[in-house]
Motif scaffolding. Structure first.
Motif, short mmCIF file in Angstrom:
data_model
loop_
_atom_site.label_atom_id
_atom_site.label_comp_id
_atom_site.label_asym_id
_atom_site.label_seq_id
_atom_site.Cartn_x
_atom_site.Cartn_y
_atom_site.Cartn_z
N MET A 1 9.15 4.00 28.06
CA MET A 1 9.16 4.12 26.50
C MET A 1 10.27 5.04 25.88
O MET A 1 10.25 6.25 26.33
N ASN A 2 10.95 4.59 24.79
CA ASN A 2 11.99 5.62 24.30
C ASN A 2 11.09 6.66 23.82
O ASN A 2 10.17 6.15 22.70
N LYS A 3 11.60 7.73 23.62
CA LYS A 3 10.88 8.76 22.84
C LYS A 3 11.23 8.69 21.38
O LYS A 3 12.13 8.31 20.90
N ILE A 4 10.02 8.82 20.61
CA ILE A 4 10.08 8.72 19.02
C ILE A 4 10.55 9.95 18.65
O ILE A 4 10.49 11.16 19.02
N VAL A 5 11.79 9.90 17.82
CA VAL A 5 12.36 10.98 17.08
C VAL A 5 12.06 11.15 15.73
O VAL A 5 12.26 10.09 14.93
N THR A 6 11.07 12.05 15.30
CA THR A 6 10.60 12.21 13.81
C THR A 6 11.79 12.89 12.86
O THR A 6 12.64 13.60 13.62
N LEU A 7 11.58 12.84 11.68
CA LEU A 7 12.69 13.14 10.86
C LEU A 7 12.81 14.83 10.94
O LEU A 7 13.84 15.37 10.93
N ASP A 8 11.70 15.21 11.06
CA ASP A 8 11.66 16.69 11.23
C ASP A 8 12.46 17.34 12.57
O ASP A 8 13.17 17.94 12.49
N GLU A 9 11.93 16.46 13.80
CA GLU A 9 12.63 16.94 14.76
C GLU A 9 14.16 16.74 14.65
O GLU A 9 15.28 17.60 15.08
N PHE A 10 14.91 15.53 14.04
CA PHE A 10 16.18 15.24 13.88
C PHE A 10 16.83 16.35 13.02
O PHE A 10 17.95 16.72 13.36
N ILE A 11 16.30 16.59 11.94
CA ILE A 11 16.44 17.61 10.84
C ILE A 11 16.95 19.09 11.79
O ILE A 11 18.07 19.58 11.66
N ILE A 12 16.03 19.27 12.32
CA ILE A 12 16.13 20.40 13.14
C ILE A 12 17.11 20.24 14.36
O ILE A 12 18.10 21.33 14.53
N GLN A 13 17.32 19.46 15.11
CA GLN A 13 18.31 19.35 16.08
C GLN A 13 19.59 19.49 15.37
O GLN A 13 20.50 19.77 16.07
N ASN A 14 19.80 18.85 14.26
CA ASN A 14 21.00 18.71 13.47
C ASN A 14 21.64 19.99 12.77
O ASN A 14 22.34 19.78 12.12
N GLN A 15 20.57 20.95 12.65
CA GLN A 15 20.63 22.14 11.77
C GLN A 15 22.08 22.85 12.13
O GLN A 15 22.72 22.94 11.16
N GLU A 16 22.47 22.85 13.46
CA GLU A 16 23.76 23.56 13.64
C GLU A 16 24.93 22.89 13.00
O GLU A 16 25.85 23.21 12.64
N MET A 17 24.66 21.48 13.13
CA MET A 17 26.10 20.81 12.70
C MET A 17 26.33 20.96 11.39
O MET A 17 27.54 20.69 11.01
N THR A 26 17.58 22.47 6.03
CA THR A 26 16.52 21.84 6.75
C THR A 26 15.12 21.85 6.36
O THR A 26 14.62 20.84 6.18
N ARG A 27 14.75 22.96 5.91
CA ARG A 27 13.62 23.02 5.32
C ARG A 27 13.49 22.19 3.88
O ARG A 27 12.33 21.47 3.47
N LEU A 28 14.44 22.42 2.93
CA LEU A 28 14.78 21.45 1.88
C LEU A 28 14.71 19.96 2.17
O LEU A 28 14.01 19.29 1.57
N LEU A 29 15.20 19.51 3.09
CA LEU A 29 15.23 18.03 3.54
C LEU A 29 13.76 17.86 3.78
O LEU A 29 13.49 16.88 3.53
N ARG A 30 13.07 18.60 4.66
CA ARG A 30 11.75 18.36 5.16
C ARG A 30 10.84 18.25 3.92
O ARG A 30 10.08 17.34 3.80
N ASP A 31 11.06 19.24 2.90
CA ASP A 31 10.34 19.08 1.70
C ASP A 31 10.53 17.68 0.80
O ASP A 31 9.53 17.03 0.34
N ILE A 32 11.55 17.25 0.99
CA ILE A 32 12.09 15.96 0.22
C ILE A 32 11.44 14.71 0.90
O ILE A 32 10.78 14.03 0.46
N GLY A 33 11.29 14.96 2.35
CA GLY A 33 10.68 14.09 3.25
C GLY A 33 9.13 13.89 2.75
O GLY A 33 8.53 12.92 2.83
N ILE A 34 8.51 15.05 2.62
CA ILE A 34 7.15 15.12 2.32
C ILE A 34 6.97 14.66 0.82
O ILE A 34 5.96 13.62 0.53
#
Ligand code: AHG
Ligand code: MN
Ligand code: MN
Length: 334
Positions: A1-17, A26-34
């Motif tokens: 099964m492919n691993k599910i990547v949630t928005l929160d995980e993805f945003i954190i993974q891409n923080q450095e980019m 990162t936190r602001l984008l998560r707030d918008i997601g909520i």
């Protein structure tokens, strides 16, 4: 099964980019997601509770305000205020921008522009609506009083932008300037999950999207281009919610137009919180966006929060064709 990547995980993974070392974006984008999830919940149950229909007022642009417009505006503001990662907001539903006065928000670098609910005329009839957002860095120093000027930034200054489409499923699409990714809300786990990585808009497509009811009110050069779309047997699709119409084009290709009319000589859509965020997303996916004067949307100067703009946006070849038609048919005969 492919691993599910949630928005929160993805945003954190891409923080450095997106050079967000402190994690604030990162936190602001998560707030918008909520906020997107909360609005989604309300949109879905709107028919069951007394939240449909008009609010009885008009916003600064003269549009009739729906109860869900007000609700979405309030929820976005609440989430962003309590998140503490942005210091102010400009919204379609606010006459003036607002400043957050709690200490954490005041010290943050970011401001948000938004259309909390796009396509309000669709609400009462169970047709798709959306939320549009754009994120800028403030120009003035963090901790000082936010100024009107902080909001008058060109689209090229956007740090991030996105939309949430409340459709047959709910999808959040966003960019921080490194491509575009889409996350579908899985209602069973209450998470946005990566479903459409690295979205690329088709070079051209079979759809055009314009309110053809205003055909006779458009300039002749725009009418000629619309005639061409029809001659080419393109399919006309117009939902009346820019988010939904452009979302189709992101995947199937095509062009969305909102030209100037007699009623709206500068176009109807608002530059800061409708045209600019959608243009950033479309450009990041390989598309183009310009106004009917053939200027790139993201380069347009912004002189007030509710400024309007005409727009032609979508597959790059089709926006180029529109440009050719406008140049050809608006040429003044010598
Ligand atoms: P909003 O509901 O935020 O005011 O935006 C509606 C906009 C846009 O989403 C849509 O494409 C357009 O208005 C529809 O306008 P017409 O009814 O004039 O075609
Ligand atoms: Mn709108
Ligand atoms: Mn709106």
């Amino acid at each position: 099964m492919n691993k599910i990547v949630t928005l929160d995980e993805f945003i954190i993974q891409n923080q450095e980019m997106h050079q967000d070392a402190g994690g604030h974006l990162t936190r602001l984008l998560r707030d918008i997601g909520i906020a997107g999830k909360i609005i989604n919940r309300e949109v879905n149950k709107a028919g069951l509770v007394n939240i449909l229909g008009i609010d009885g007022s008009a916003n600064i642009s003269g549009d009739e305000v729906q109860k869900l417009d007000v609700f979405s505006n309030e929820k976005m503001i609440e989430c962003l205020r309590s998140g503490g990662q942005c210091c102010g907001i400009a919204s379609e539903e606010l006459d003036e921008f607002i400043r957050f006065t709690n200490k954490q928000s005041m010290n943050s670098d970011y401001i948000v522009v938004m259309d909390p609910l796009d396509g309000s005329s669709n609400i009462d009839v169970n047709v798709s609506v959306g939320t549009i957002f754009g994120i800028y860095k403030r120009k003035s120093k963090a901790g000082t009083k936010l100024k009107a000027d902080d909001f008058l930034q060109k689209g090229t200054d956007l740090v991030a932008s996105g939309y949430v489409l409340y459709g047959t499923s709910t999808i959040l699409v966003y960019t921080t300037g490194n491509g575009v990714n889409g996350f579908t809300l899985d209602p069973t786990i209450g998470e946005f999950c990566l479903s459409h990585p690295d979205i690329k808009i088709p070079q051209r497509g079979n759809y055009y999207s314009v309110n053809q009811g205003y055909y006779l009110k458009f300039d002749v050069e725009m009418r000629r281009f619309i005639d061409e779309c029809s001659d080419m047997n393109l399919r006309l699709r117009y939902i009346g919610s820019m988010v939904s119409d452009i979302h189709r084009i992101m995947f199937q290709g095509g062009i969305f137009l909102y030209p100037n009319t007699r009623k709206y000589p500068e176009g109807k859509l608002r530059l800061l919180y409708e045209c600019n965020p959608m243009s950033m997303i479309v450009e990041q996916a390989g598309g183009k966006a310009m106004n009917c004067r053939l200027e790139r949307i993201l380069d347009l100067p912004v002189s007030h929060v509710h400024q309007r703009s005409t727009i032609a946006i979508g597959s790059p070849d089709m926006v180029d064709e529109m440009k050719t038609f406008v140049q050809r048919y608006s040429a003044v005969p010598v």
